[in-house]
Design an enzyme around this catalytic site. Structure first.
Site, PDB file in Angstrom:
ATOM      1  N   ARG A   1      41.283  32.343  40.093  1.00 28.05           N
ATOM      2  CA  ARG A   1      42.326  31.319  40.171  1.00 28.05           C
ATOM      3  C   ARG A   1      42.890  31.227  41.592  1.00 28.05           C
ATOM      4  O   ARG A   1      44.017  30.785  41.783  1.00 28.05           O
ATOM      5  CB  ARG A   1      43.447  31.618  39.165  1.00 28.05           C
TER       6      ARG A   1
ATOM      7  N   ARG B   1      49.566  32.887  49.616  1.00 31.27           N
ATOM      8  CA  ARG B   1      49.622  34.305  49.969  1.00 31.27           C
ATOM      9  C   ARG B   1      48.949  34.533  51.321  1.00 31.27           C
ATOM     10  O   ARG B   1      47.900  33.969  51.614  1.00 31.27           O
ATOM     11  CB  ARG B   1      48.927  35.142  48.891  1.00 31.27           C
TER      12      ARG B   1
ATOM     13  N   ASP C   1      48.115  42.008  44.810  1.00 30.54           N
ATOM     14  CA  ASP C   1      48.039  41.678  43.382  1.00 30.54           C
ATOM     15  C   ASP C   1      49.136  42.387  42.581  1.00 30.54           C
ATOM     16  O   ASP C   1      48.895  43.367  41.887  1.00 30.54           O
ATOM     17  CB  ASP C   1      46.649  42.005  42.826  1.00 30.54           C
TER      18      ASP C   1
ATOM     19  N   ARG D   1      38.323  43.897  49.237  1.00 27.74           N
ATOM     20  CA  ARG D   1      38.745  44.880  48.248  1.00 27.74           C
ATOM     21  C   ARG D   1      37.674  45.959  48.104  1.00 27.74           C
ATOM     22  O   ARG D   1      36.518  45.752  48.505  1.00 27.74           O
ATOM     23  CB  ARG D   1      38.966  44.193  46.899  1.00 27.74           C
TER      24      ARG D   1
ATOM     25  N   ASP E   1      39.466  46.407  42.119  1.00 33.77           N
ATOM     26  CA  ASP E   1      39.519  45.041  42.654  1.00 33.77           C
ATOM     27  C   ASP E   1      40.910  44.690  43.163  1.00 33.77           C
ATOM     28  O   ASP E   1      41.087  43.641  43.803  1.00 33.77           O
ATOM     29  CB  ASP E   1      39.061  44.021  41.603  1.00 33.77           C
TER      30      ASP E   1
ATOM     31  N   GLY F   1      35.713  38.380  40.922  1.00 35.68           N
ATOM     32  CA  GLY F   1      35.846  37.286  41.881  1.00 35.68           C
ATOM     33  C   GLY F   1      37.151  36.539  41.715  1.00 35.68           C
ATOM     34  O   GLY F   1      37.918  36.753  40.769  1.00 35.68           O
TER      35      GLY F   1
ATOM     36  N   ASP G   1      41.861  28.978  33.077  1.00 37.32           N
ATOM     37  CA  ASP G   1      42.148  27.638  33.611  1.00 37.32           C
ATOM     38  C   ASP G   1      42.360  27.632  35.122  1.00 37.32           C
ATOM     39  O   ASP G   1      42.529  26.575  35.738  1.00 37.32           O
ATOM     40  CB  ASP G   1      43.350  27.015  32.904  1.00 37.32           C
ATOM     41  N   GLY G   2      42.363  28.827  35.734  1.00 38.69           N
ATOM     42  CA  GLY G   2      42.515  28.891  37.180  1.00 38.69           C
ATOM     43  C   GLY G   2      43.913  28.619  37.690  1.00 38.69           C
ATOM     44  O   GLY G   2      44.131  28.536  38.897  1.00 38.69           O
TER      45      GLY G   2
END
Length: 470
Positions: free
Chosen positions: A89, A172, A254, A179, A244, A86, A121-122
């Site tokens: 971040r 983005r 990514d 995915r 993913d 999932g 920490d995202g």
């Protein structure tokens, strides 16, 4: 004045099983690094000053009409299945209908923790944000399907990695963020109703002419075949081709530890976490097929008679290597001046690549030299090149204007690793001139005359490994 955009959030209208609704975590003191005006215009985003853009594209302020959420998915990571990943971040602000009539996701990366952060920490730091900004915009300019960069902002906060680094957020834009792993999680959980609804959604959004799940599989396989052929024709190594990170849209997504090779070698690996070379340059076509086999496995779970559908799904996936080869041949043929290459041209292309490997020739500059000057200087053994060149010139004798064909297929500049690292190091010190210079050249890669950025790294400048570094 609040930024507005033509939001129409179809994913947020799906059941909550697919996502978690939450807002980005506000940041202390956002400031704008870069904003992609032409892309913003396509998206129909209203004009605003730098402060307003910084607030919205850092997550400190929501634009009107946004429906923020984090998406749920699973995935095979280096061949091992992780049943829940999932957006750890990232937060999808929503979807807009562009002035071109197309639907686009707008997502913030580095926007704070989510329920899927897995103790992270995202956040993101400046380096990966600038890397993805430049490389994704370069890929777009190179004609390869890709997510794109709309904005980069500093958060005014530090993040802790191996050291303390400046925090940043990337905005983005993608055709979607569906995915392979999005399908895998519901197949794995045997949530068949959710899997069917997701499949119907993906068909409507990405393959409206597809006939059911296997029609979707066929469309995605074709898109992925074209994508990986594009990578191979540019010497691009994605570095982390997990399921993913495999987009249903057929876009590059990514970027993480991605890199373009300098010296040509088929076994090139840059990613520091790819210890076995699973995602090496030459393995990318095979991995793309493997990923599509995982998509097929997930899609089959919803079929009334999955065993009967296995044969057709297998045929679809097994057709991919031929599709990749054909797309690769078309692109590589153009790089040596053949407008419509045939399988009989494969030995000529492979002969050049073999020579490049043996002579440690630079991938990008060799094809640029073929197109625009004399590639002889790229090789130490010039007699060997002359032998290949004689065959090549004989083949070109039947072609019309091969130089123009080559120049349209062979970029002069790519975002080389050492230039990306140089850009990041300068930006950490507050100097964005190298970033702006590299971005300008890489968004006009076939016409730049910046010979310094075209230069391969010296021995001291070589970057042997790349890192996700988020």
């Amino acid at each position: 004045m609040t930024i507005t955009a033509p939001f129409d959030n179809s994913y947020a209208r799906l059941p909550a099983v697919f996502y978690t609704r939450l807002k980005p975590t506000p940041v202390r003191d956002p400031s704008l690094i870069a904003y992609n005006e032409p892309l913003g215009d396509i998206l129909g985003i209203s004009a605003a000053d730098a402060a307003e853009r910084a607030a919205v594209f850092s997550g400190a302020k929501l634009p009107e009409g946004a429906a923020p959420l984090a998406q749920l998915y699973a995935g095979h990571q280096f061949g091992n299945f992780n049943p829940q990943l999932g957006d750890g971040r990232a937060i999808l602000l929503g979807e807009v209908i562009g002035t071109d009539g197309k639907r686009y996701d707008v997502q913030l990366k580095g926007s704070g923790p989510t329920p899927y952060s897995r103790m992270g920490d995202g956040r993101a730091w400046l380096g990966p944000v600038l890397r993805e900004y430049v490389v994704s915009e370069a890929m777009h300019a190179l004609g390869v399907p890709t997510t794109r960069a709309l904005a980069a902002t500093l958060t005014g906060e530090d993040v802790l990695r191996e050291t303390v680094l400046p925090g940043a957020v990337l905005t983005r834009v993608a055709a979607s963020h569906l995915r392979v792993g999005t399908f895998q999680i519901f197949a794995h959980r045997r949530q068949i109703d959710a899997l069917k609804e997701l499949t119907d959604y993906a068909i409507a959004r990405h393959a409206p002419d597809a006939d059911g799940p296997l029609g979707l599989l066929r469309a995605v396989c074709a898109a992925q075949a074209e994508l990986v052929a594009g990578w191979m024709s540019l010497g691009f190594i994605h570095g982390v081709m997990n399921t993913d990170n495999s987009a249903i849209s057929g876009e590059t997504i990514d970027y993480g530890p991605c890199a373009f090779m300098d010296v040509y070698h088929p076994d090139t690996v840059f990613s520091s976490i790819d210890q076995t070379g699973r995602y090496a340059y030459s393995n990318q076509p095979r991995i793309a097929v493997w990923n599509m086999a995982q998509l097929a496995t997930a899609l089959l779970q919803q079929m009334d008679d999955p065993e009967a559908a296995v044969e057709e799904a297998t045929q679809i996936v097994h057709a991919m290597p031929t599709q990749i080869e054909a797309a690769w041949l078309d692109r590589m043929g153009k790089k040596i001046g053949i407008a419509k290459a045939t399988p009989e041209d494969t030995p000529l292309i492979e002969g050049l690549l073999k020579l490049m490997q043996e002579q440690k020739a630079d991938f990008t500059n060799t094809f640029d030299a073929l197109a625009r000057s004399d590639a002889r200087d790229q090789f130490l053994d010039r007699d060997a090149f002359d032998e290949w060149c004689a065959q090549w010139r004989a083949r070109l004798s039947t072609q019309s204007n091969p130089s123009a064909v080559m120049q349209a297929a062979s970029p002069r500049v790519i975002p080389r690793n050492h230039r990306v690292e140089e850009m990041i190091a300068a930006a950490v010190q507050g100097d964005y001139a190298p970033f702006e210079r590299l971005l300008k050249a890489c968004t006009d890669p076939f016409n730049t005359d910046d010979t310094d950025l075209m230069r391969p790294p010296t021995k001291d400048e070589i970057v042997p490994a790349t890192f996700c570094g988020t």
